[in-house]
Design a protein around this motif. Structure first.
Motif, PDB file in Angstrom:
ATOM      1  N   ASN A 120       0.606  -1.144  -0.224  1.00 24.78           N
ATOM      2  CA  ASN A 120       0.015   0.002   0.063  1.00 24.78           C
ATOM      3  C   ASN A 120       0.809   1.278   0.000  1.00 24.78           C
ATOM      4  O   ASN A 120       0.637   2.278  -0.680  1.00 24.78           O
ATOM      5  CB  ASN A 120      -0.886  -0.049   1.302  1.00 24.78           C
ATOM      6  N   LEU A 121       1.989   1.477   0.976  1.00 26.25           N
ATOM      7  CA  LEU A 121       2.697   2.428   0.920  1.00 26.25           C
ATOM      8  C   LEU A 121       3.440   2.649  -0.624  1.00 26.25           C
ATOM      9  O   LEU A 121       3.678   3.871  -0.983  1.00 26.25           O
ATOM     10  CB  LEU A 121       3.984   2.276   2.103  1.00 26.25           C
ATOM     11  N   LEU A 122       3.754   1.635  -0.958  1.00 27.89           N
ATOM     12  CA  LEU A 122       4.632   1.808  -2.557  1.00 27.89           C
ATOM     13  C   LEU A 122       3.398   2.305  -3.559  1.00 27.89           C
ATOM     14  O   LEU A 122       3.950   3.080  -4.203  1.00 27.89           O
ATOM     15  CB  LEU A 122       5.089   0.254  -2.941  1.00 27.89           C
ATOM     16  N   ASP A 123       2.348   1.564  -3.463  1.00 32.38           N
ATOM     17  CA  ASP A 123       1.116   2.091  -4.297  1.00 32.38           C
ATOM     18  C   ASP A 123       0.881   3.951  -4.263  1.00 32.38           C
ATOM     19  O   ASP A 123       0.971   4.668  -5.176  1.00 32.38           O
ATOM     20  CB  ASP A 123       0.029   1.411  -3.818  1.00 32.38           C
ATOM     21  N   LYS A 124       0.771   3.934  -3.029  1.00 29.63           N
ATOM     22  CA  LYS A 124       0.553   5.559  -2.689  1.00 29.63           C
ATOM     23  C   LYS A 124       1.796   6.370  -3.048  1.00 29.63           C
ATOM     24  O   LYS A 124       1.659   7.438  -3.696  1.00 29.63           O
ATOM     25  CB  LYS A 124       0.471   5.588  -1.100  1.00 29.63           C
ATOM     26  N   ALA A 125       3.045   5.972  -2.966  1.00 25.57           N
ATOM     27  CA  ALA A 125       4.167   6.499  -3.353  1.00 25.57           C
ATOM     28  C   ALA A 125       4.134   6.680  -4.893  1.00 25.57           C
ATOM     29  O   ALA A 125       4.577   7.971  -5.147  1.00 25.57           O
ATOM     30  CB  ALA A 125       5.484   5.952  -2.783  1.00 25.57           C
ATOM     31  N   VAL A 126       3.906   5.704  -5.655  1.00 30.85           N
ATOM     32  CA  VAL A 126       3.756   5.913  -6.898  1.00 30.85           C
ATOM     33  C   VAL A 126       2.745   7.045  -7.572  1.00 30.85           C
ATOM     34  O   VAL A 126       2.996   7.851  -8.310  1.00 30.85           O
ATOM     35  CB  VAL A 126       3.539   4.527  -7.713  1.00 30.85           C
ATOM     36  N   THR A 127       1.696   6.833  -6.768  1.00 36.58           N
ATOM     37  CA  THR A 127       0.606   8.019  -7.157  1.00 36.58           C
ATOM     38  C   THR A 127       1.124   9.297  -6.763  1.00 36.58           C
ATOM     39  O   THR A 127       0.784  10.077  -7.635  1.00 36.58           O
ATOM     40  CB  THR A 127      -0.623   7.643  -6.344  1.00 36.58           C
ATOM     41  N   GLU A 128       1.599   9.666  -5.707  1.00 36.04           N
ATOM     42  CA  GLU A 128       2.063  10.866  -5.307  1.00 36.04           C
ATOM     43  C   GLU A 128       3.148  11.151  -6.101  1.00 36.04           C
ATOM     44  O   GLU A 128       3.541  12.526  -6.292  1.00 36.04           O
ATOM     45  CB  GLU A 128       2.527  10.932  -3.940  1.00 36.04           C
ATOM     46  N   ALA A 129       4.321  10.467  -6.643  1.00 40.10           N
ATOM     47  CA  ALA A 129       5.051  10.753  -7.328  1.00 40.10           C
ATOM     48  C   ALA A 129       4.618  10.996  -8.872  1.00 40.10           C
ATOM     49  O   ALA A 129       5.279  11.528  -9.842  1.00 40.10           O
ATOM     50  CB  ALA A 129       6.099   9.682  -7.581  1.00 40.10           C
ATOM     51  N   GLU A 130       3.385  10.928  -9.172  1.00 41.56           N
ATOM     52  CA  GLU A 130       2.835  10.898 -10.552  1.00 41.56           C
ATOM     53  C   GLU A 130       3.547  10.380 -11.765  1.00 41.56           C
ATOM     54  O   GLU A 130       3.682  10.870 -12.756  1.00 41.56           O
ATOM     55  CB  GLU A 130       2.748  12.540 -10.832  1.00 41.56           C
ATOM     56  N   TRP A 131       3.978   9.045 -11.340  1.00 40.08           N
ATOM     57  CA  TRP A 131       4.517   8.343 -12.416  1.00 40.08           C
ATOM     58  C   TRP A 131       3.708   7.835 -13.405  1.00 40.08           C
ATOM     59  O   TRP A 131       2.479   7.839 -13.203  1.00 40.08           O
ATOM     60  CB  TRP A 131       5.141   6.974 -11.809  1.00 40.08           C
ATOM     61  N   GLN A 132       4.271   8.054 -14.837  1.00 40.93           N
ATOM     62  CA  GLN A 132       3.238   7.578 -15.706  1.00 40.93           C
ATOM     63  C   GLN A 132       3.314   5.942 -16.187  1.00 40.93           C
ATOM     64  O   GLN A 132       3.147   5.658 -17.074  1.00 40.93           O
ATOM     65  CB  GLN A 132       3.890   8.545 -17.139  1.00 40.93           C
ATOM     66  N   ARG A 133       3.920   5.489 -15.342  1.00 39.00           N
ATOM     67  CA  ARG A 133       3.936   4.064 -15.311  1.00 39.00           C
ATOM     68  C   ARG A 133       3.784   3.378 -14.126  1.00 39.00           C
ATOM     69  O   ARG A 133       3.811   4.044 -13.166  1.00 39.00           O
ATOM     70  CB  ARG A 133       5.268   3.576 -15.932  1.00 39.00           C
ATOM     71  N   LYS A 134       3.642   1.861 -13.899  1.00 41.41           N
ATOM     72  CA  LYS A 134       3.659   1.371 -12.795  1.00 41.41           C
ATOM     73  C   LYS A 134       4.922   0.693 -12.145  1.00 41.41           C
ATOM     74  O   LYS A 134       5.967   0.695 -13.000  1.00 41.41           O
ATOM     75  CB  LYS A 134       2.450  -0.017 -12.893  1.00 41.41           C
ATOM     76  N   LEU A 135       4.970   0.444 -11.007  1.00 34.03           N
ATOM     77  CA  LEU A 135       5.959  -0.154 -10.378  1.00 34.03           C
ATOM     78  C   LEU A 135       5.899  -1.400 -10.413  1.00 34.03           C
ATOM     79  O   LEU A 135       4.871  -2.083  -9.951  1.00 34.03           O
ATOM     80  CB  LEU A 135       6.227   0.575  -9.041  1.00 34.03           C
TER      81      LEU A 135
END
Length: 248
Positions: A120-135
């Motif tokens: 969940n924390l990694l998912d939230k971090a990707v959203t906040e970083a506004e990545w245009q791809r998934k981790l």
């Protein structure tokens, strides 16, 4: 002013590219006769090694590197080319999840997700970083049953994998990962356990088994791991030499 090159890096200059080439040949030879579902990825594990040695491997064509320690990753990544694909392969504390996503835009995978909280924390971090791809995420499985090893119990793999797959839009469930025995080698039963876990996850989630990678095998056993289906091997000392933990 150019940074001072550590004596060890000077002493081993040229050896990294030679060792890397030898490992790649071994990987390709085994993969050619193994029942793997895709080309085998070599992750060059560079923990405790100076950036000069990583640069030598990069200059020899290596593009995927793995780090075990967050601080090393944060220090090394900005000093090296941006087209490197970084895999984090060590235990990731929850309070460091945001930092590696925010600071390392070319972080391609975290191979050691072993809890819903961390996912969940990694998912939230990707959203906040506004990545245009998934981790890319690998669920780490404790196949040896050792209390000292991180990873979920094989009986709990499906639950965590399902959560990543269905509840974390910023993450891609890439596969499963195991470390193996206490001496960081694995036995056939460790590899078989991870294979069985993949079969269960694939069937239950409706994902083709070949779409889920198996990250297993290190310097001492990567050839056997490939023979048993690994598509992602993590090789360090065979490429870079014995590790130096004096500063750890």
């Amino acid at each position: 002013m150019q940074p001072e090159v550590p004596p060890q890096a000077v002493r081993e200059s040229g050896m990294v590219s030679k060792a890397l080439g030898e490992v790649l040949v071994r990987v390709q030879n085994v993969a050619a006769h193994a029942a793997v579902s895709r080309p085998v990825r070599l992750v060059a594990v560079s923990k405790t090694k100076p950036v000069e040695m990583l640069q030598e491997a990069y200059d020899a064509g290596q593009r995927v590197f793995g780090e075990n320690y967050v601080q090393e990753l944060l220090e090394k990544a900005p000093q090296l080319p941006g087209d490197i694909s970084w895999h984090f392969i060590g235990h990731l504390q929850s309070n460091k999840a945001k930092a590696i996503v925010k600071s390392i835009p070319n972080l391609q995978a975290v191979e050691t997700v072993d809890s819903v909280k961390l996912a969940n924390l990694l998912d939230k971090a990707v959203t906040e970083a506004e990545w245009q791809r998934k981790l890319n995420i690998f669920v780490q499985v404790n196949t040896s049953g050792e209390e000292s090893k991180f990873g979920v119990d094989p009986a709990d793999v499906l639950s965590l994998a399902r959560h990543v797959h269905t509840e974390c839009p910023g993450l891609t469930l890439s596969g499963l990962m195991t470390i193996g025995m206490p001496d960081y080698t694995s036995r056939p039963e460790n590899f078989e356990c991870l294979n069985n876990c993949r079969s269960t996850v694939a069937e239950e989630l409706g994902i083709p088994a070949q779409d889920l990678e198996l990250s297993m095998g290190m310097s001492g056993d990567f050839e056997q791991a490939i023979e048993m289906g690994s598509t992602n091997v993590r090789v360090g000392s065979t490429i870079f030499g014995a590790r130096n933990y004096s500063n750890k």
